[in-house]
Design a protein around this motif. Structure first.
Motif, PDB file in Angstrom:
ATOM      1  N   SER A 105       3.722 -18.831  -5.022  1.00 49.13           N
ATOM      2  CA  SER A 105       3.415 -18.460  -6.032  1.00 49.13           C
ATOM      3  C   SER A 105       3.516 -16.540  -6.047  1.00 49.13           C
ATOM      4  CB  SER A 105       2.430 -18.411  -6.742  1.00 49.13           C
ATOM      5  OG  SER A 105       0.932 -18.297  -5.080  1.00 49.13           O
ATOM      6  N   VAL A 106       4.011 -15.616  -7.194  1.00 50.33           N
ATOM      7  CA  VAL A 106       4.126 -14.817  -6.902  1.00 50.33           C
ATOM      8  C   VAL A 106       3.257 -13.550  -7.638  1.00 50.33           C
ATOM      9  CG1 VAL A 106       5.813 -12.752  -7.940  1.00 50.33           C
ATOM     10  CG2 VAL A 106       6.520 -14.706  -6.970  1.00 50.33           C
ATOM     11  N   ALA A 107       2.207 -12.921  -7.062  1.00 49.43           N
ATOM     12  CA  ALA A 107       1.291 -11.978  -8.027  1.00 49.43           C
ATOM     13  C   ALA A 107       1.978 -10.264  -8.202  1.00 49.43           C
ATOM     14  CB  ALA A 107       0.489 -12.414  -7.196  1.00 49.43           C
ATOM     15  N   HIS A 108       2.328  -9.763  -9.081  1.00 47.29           N
ATOM     16  CA  HIS A 108       2.335  -8.492  -9.344  1.00 47.29           C
ATOM     17  C   HIS A 108       1.451  -7.743  -8.753  1.00 47.29           C
ATOM     18  CE1 HIS A 108       2.925  -5.002 -11.890  1.00 47.29           C
ATOM     19  NE2 HIS A 108       4.468  -5.022 -10.895  1.00 47.29           N
ATOM     20  N   ALA A 109       1.887  -6.865  -8.167  1.00 47.26           N
ATOM     21  CA  ALA A 109      -0.118  -6.053  -7.129  1.00 47.26           C
ATOM     22  C   ALA A 109       0.747  -4.600  -7.842  1.00 47.26           C
ATOM     23  CB  ALA A 109      -0.218  -6.773  -5.493  1.00 47.26           C
ATOM     24  N   GLY A 115       5.761  -1.585  -8.843  1.00 42.25           N
ATOM     25  CA  GLY A 115       7.226  -3.610  -9.246  1.00 42.25           C
ATOM     26  C   GLY A 115       6.750  -4.349  -7.587  1.00 42.25           C
ATOM     27  N   SER A 116       5.194  -3.509  -7.141  1.00 43.65           N
ATOM     28  CA  SER A 116       4.338  -4.584  -5.779  1.00 43.65           C
ATOM     29  C   SER A 116       4.372  -5.813  -5.808  1.00 43.65           C
ATOM     30  CB  SER A 116       3.556  -3.903  -4.929  1.00 43.65           C
ATOM     31  OG  SER A 116       4.461  -2.411  -4.149  1.00 43.65           O
ATOM     32  N   VAL A 117       4.686  -7.324  -5.547  1.00 43.47           N
ATOM     33  CA  VAL A 117       4.471  -8.748  -5.261  1.00 43.47           C
ATOM     34  C   VAL A 117       3.990  -8.525  -3.805  1.00 43.47           C
ATOM     35  CG1 VAL A 117       6.172  -8.451  -7.305  1.00 43.47           C
ATOM     36  CG2 VAL A 117       7.020  -9.170  -4.958  1.00 43.47           C
ATOM     37  N   THR A 118       3.580  -9.644  -4.522  1.00 43.81           N
ATOM     38  CA  THR A 118       2.431 -10.739  -3.850  1.00 43.81           C
ATOM     39  C   THR A 118       3.410 -12.171  -2.929  1.00 43.81           C
ATOM     40  OG1 THR A 118       0.190 -11.294  -4.039  1.00 43.81           O
ATOM     41  CG2 THR A 118       0.875  -9.150  -2.765  1.00 43.81           C
ATOM     42  N   PRO A 148       5.433   8.161  -5.240  1.00 39.62           N
ATOM     43  CA  PRO A 148       5.848   8.267  -6.065  1.00 39.62           C
ATOM     44  C   PRO A 148       5.973   6.966  -6.828  1.00 39.62           C
ATOM     45  CG  PRO A 148       8.273   9.353  -5.921  1.00 39.62           C
ATOM     46  CD  PRO A 148       6.922   9.135  -4.074  1.00 39.62           C
ATOM     47  N   GLY A 149       4.953   6.031  -7.716  1.00 40.04           N
ATOM     48  CA  GLY A 149       4.864   5.316  -8.379  1.00 40.04           C
ATOM     49  C   GLY A 149       3.904   4.252  -7.500  1.00 40.04           C
ATOM     50  N   GLY A 150       3.417   4.774  -6.784  1.00 43.86           N
ATOM     51  CA  GLY A 150       1.914   4.483  -5.942  1.00 43.86           C
ATOM     52  C   GLY A 150       0.464   5.084  -7.109  1.00 43.86           C
ATOM     53  N   ASP A 151      -0.621   4.580  -6.469  1.00 44.65           N
ATOM     54  CA  ASP A 151      -1.439   4.561  -8.022  1.00 44.65           C
ATOM     55  C   ASP A 151      -2.852   4.165  -6.768  1.00 44.65           C
ATOM     56  OD1 ASP A 151      -4.185   4.577  -9.974  1.00 44.65           O
ATOM     57  OD2 ASP A 151      -2.239   5.861 -10.868  1.00 44.65           O
ATOM     58  N   MET A 152      -3.532   4.716  -6.707  1.00 46.53           N
ATOM     59  CA  MET A 152      -5.405   4.318  -5.622  1.00 46.53           C
ATOM     60  C   MET A 152      -6.538   3.154  -6.522  1.00 46.53           C
ATOM     61  SD  MET A 152      -6.930   3.935  -3.528  1.00 46.53           S
ATOM     62  CE  MET A 152      -6.298   4.497  -2.199  1.00 46.53           C
ATOM     63  N   ALA A 153      -5.982   3.606  -7.596  1.00 48.11           N
ATOM     64  CA  ALA A 153      -6.827   2.763  -8.660  1.00 48.11           C
ATOM     65  C   ALA A 153      -6.013   2.020  -9.346  1.00 48.11           C
ATOM     66  CB  ALA A 153      -6.882   3.594  -9.979  1.00 48.11           C
ATOM     67  N   GLU A 154      -4.948   1.855  -9.396  1.00 45.47           N
ATOM     68  CA  GLU A 154      -3.916  -0.030  -8.806  1.00 45.47           C
ATOM     69  C   GLU A 154      -3.986  -0.658  -7.739  1.00 45.47           C
ATOM     70  OE1 GLU A 154      -0.607   0.817 -12.385  1.00 45.47           O
ATOM     71  OE2 GLU A 154      -0.107   1.136 -11.141  1.00 45.47           O
ATOM     72  N   MET A 155      -4.583   0.131  -7.137  1.00 49.37           N
ATOM     73  CA  MET A 155      -4.139  -0.392  -5.974  1.00 49.37           C
ATOM     74  C   MET A 155      -5.704  -1.674  -5.421  1.00 49.37           C
ATOM     75  SD  MET A 155      -3.070  -0.688  -2.123  1.00 49.37           S
ATOM     76  CE  MET A 155      -1.705   0.036  -2.354  1.00 49.37           C
ATOM     77  N   LEU A 156      -6.479  -0.789  -6.141  1.00 50.88           N
ATOM     78  CA  LEU A 156      -8.339  -1.657  -5.861  1.00 50.88           C
ATOM     79  C   LEU A 156      -7.958  -2.188  -6.902  1.00 50.88           C
ATOM     80  CD1 LEU A 156     -10.144   1.804  -5.537  1.00 50.88           C
ATOM     81  CD2 LEU A 156      -9.058   0.446  -3.162  1.00 50.88           C
ATOM     82  N   ASP A 157      -7.930  -2.145  -7.811  1.00 56.92           N
ATOM     83  CA  ASP A 157      -7.325  -3.266  -8.785  1.00 56.92           C
ATOM     84  C   ASP A 157      -6.753  -4.433  -7.811  1.00 56.92           C
ATOM     85  OD1 ASP A 157      -7.521  -4.368 -11.666  1.00 56.92           O
ATOM     86  OD2 ASP A 157      -5.762  -4.121 -11.337  1.00 56.92           O
ATOM     87  N   SER A 158      -6.153  -4.245  -7.276  1.00 63.39           N
ATOM     88  CA  SER A 158      -4.910  -5.232  -7.073  1.00 63.39           C
ATOM     89  C   SER A 158      -5.414  -6.023  -5.445  1.00 63.39           C
ATOM     90  CB  SER A 158      -3.476  -4.878  -6.422  1.00 63.39           C
ATOM     91  OG  SER A 158      -2.365  -4.216  -7.402  1.00 63.39           O
ATOM     92  N   LEU A 159      -6.201  -5.428  -4.685  1.00 70.87           N
ATOM     93  CA  LEU A 159      -6.340  -5.887  -4.213  1.00 70.87           C
ATOM     94  C   LEU A 159      -7.719  -6.789  -4.778  1.00 70.87           C
ATOM     95  CD1 LEU A 159      -7.507  -2.762  -1.617  1.00 70.87           C
ATOM     96  CD2 LEU A 159      -5.658  -4.678  -1.116  1.00 70.87           C
TER      97      LEU A 159
END
Length: 211
Positions: A105-109, A115-118, A148-159
């Protein structure tokens, strides 16, 4: 299934294929940074297989320097064959992939890149579930967010959204560093502990590794 063939990976893939009499069916990419896609063209070409990537990171295969904030002409890992393989297929959040008899299963993260996924593989019998986390979650740390494209808020949300709901027994195979488990990271990783504690919580800083 070949995940994230990085710099000079083609020979190693070919050797593993010969040694174990394998038949590659696809290359899947957790994100588009050059250290994860540098060998995608030769690997896909040698085995005549497609590459799967999230559309937000697809441009990185042809323009890896832009993804790292580098100026035009900056050398990258020596002589590379950059570009797209002949067959590129796009991933979407919640997509189910069945490859080589395995279900993922793919999760957009987003957070490390847009465009990172797991890729998550369910457990069976005495086999624990597995999360191929890319550069979202490492043993003791997380991927960097300053490119470029990195975002800590998005990272924490993805975690919080992708990792916290998983069973503690889930084995984490990341883009850099040793194998770990969700249970171990839930207990010791300061970033996962931060998102588990909820909004307003703080965590001790931990080194961020990888590209």
């Amino acid at each position: 299934m070949i995940i994230d063939p990085g710099h000079q990976a083609a020979d190693g893939v070919a050797e593993a294929v010969r040694k174990h009499r394998l038949k590659p069916v696809a290359v899947v990419l957790t994100h588009g940074h050059i250290d994860h896609v540098a060998s995608v063209v030769p690997v896909c070409g040698a085995h005549d297989v497609p590459a799967w990537i999230h559309p937000a990171d697809r441009y990185m295969m042809s323009d890896p320097g832009k993804a790292l904030g580098l100026s035009v002409g900056t050398p990258l890992m020596g002589d590379l064959t950059v570009g797209e393989p002949d067959d590129v297929r796009e991933l979407a959040d919640g997509t189910g992939l069945e490859l080589a008899g395995l279900e993922f299963s793919v999760a957009h993260a987003p957070g490390h890149t847009k465009g990172s996924v797991t890729f998550r593989m369910p457990g069976a019998a005495d086999i624990p579930p597995v999360l191929f986390s890319g550069d979202l979650l490492f043993a003791g740390s997380i991927g960097r967010t300053d490119l470029p494209g990195g975002d800590m808020a998005e990272m924490l949300d993805s975690l919080a959204r992708v990792c916290l709901p998983l069973d503690d027994s889930t084995v984490v195979l990341s883009g850099h560093g040793p194998q770990t488990t969700i249970g171990r990271e839930r207990a010791t990783n300061p970033y996962l502990r931060q998102v588990a504690a909820g909004p307003g919580a703080d965590a001790d800083a931990a080194p961020r590794r990888g590209m």
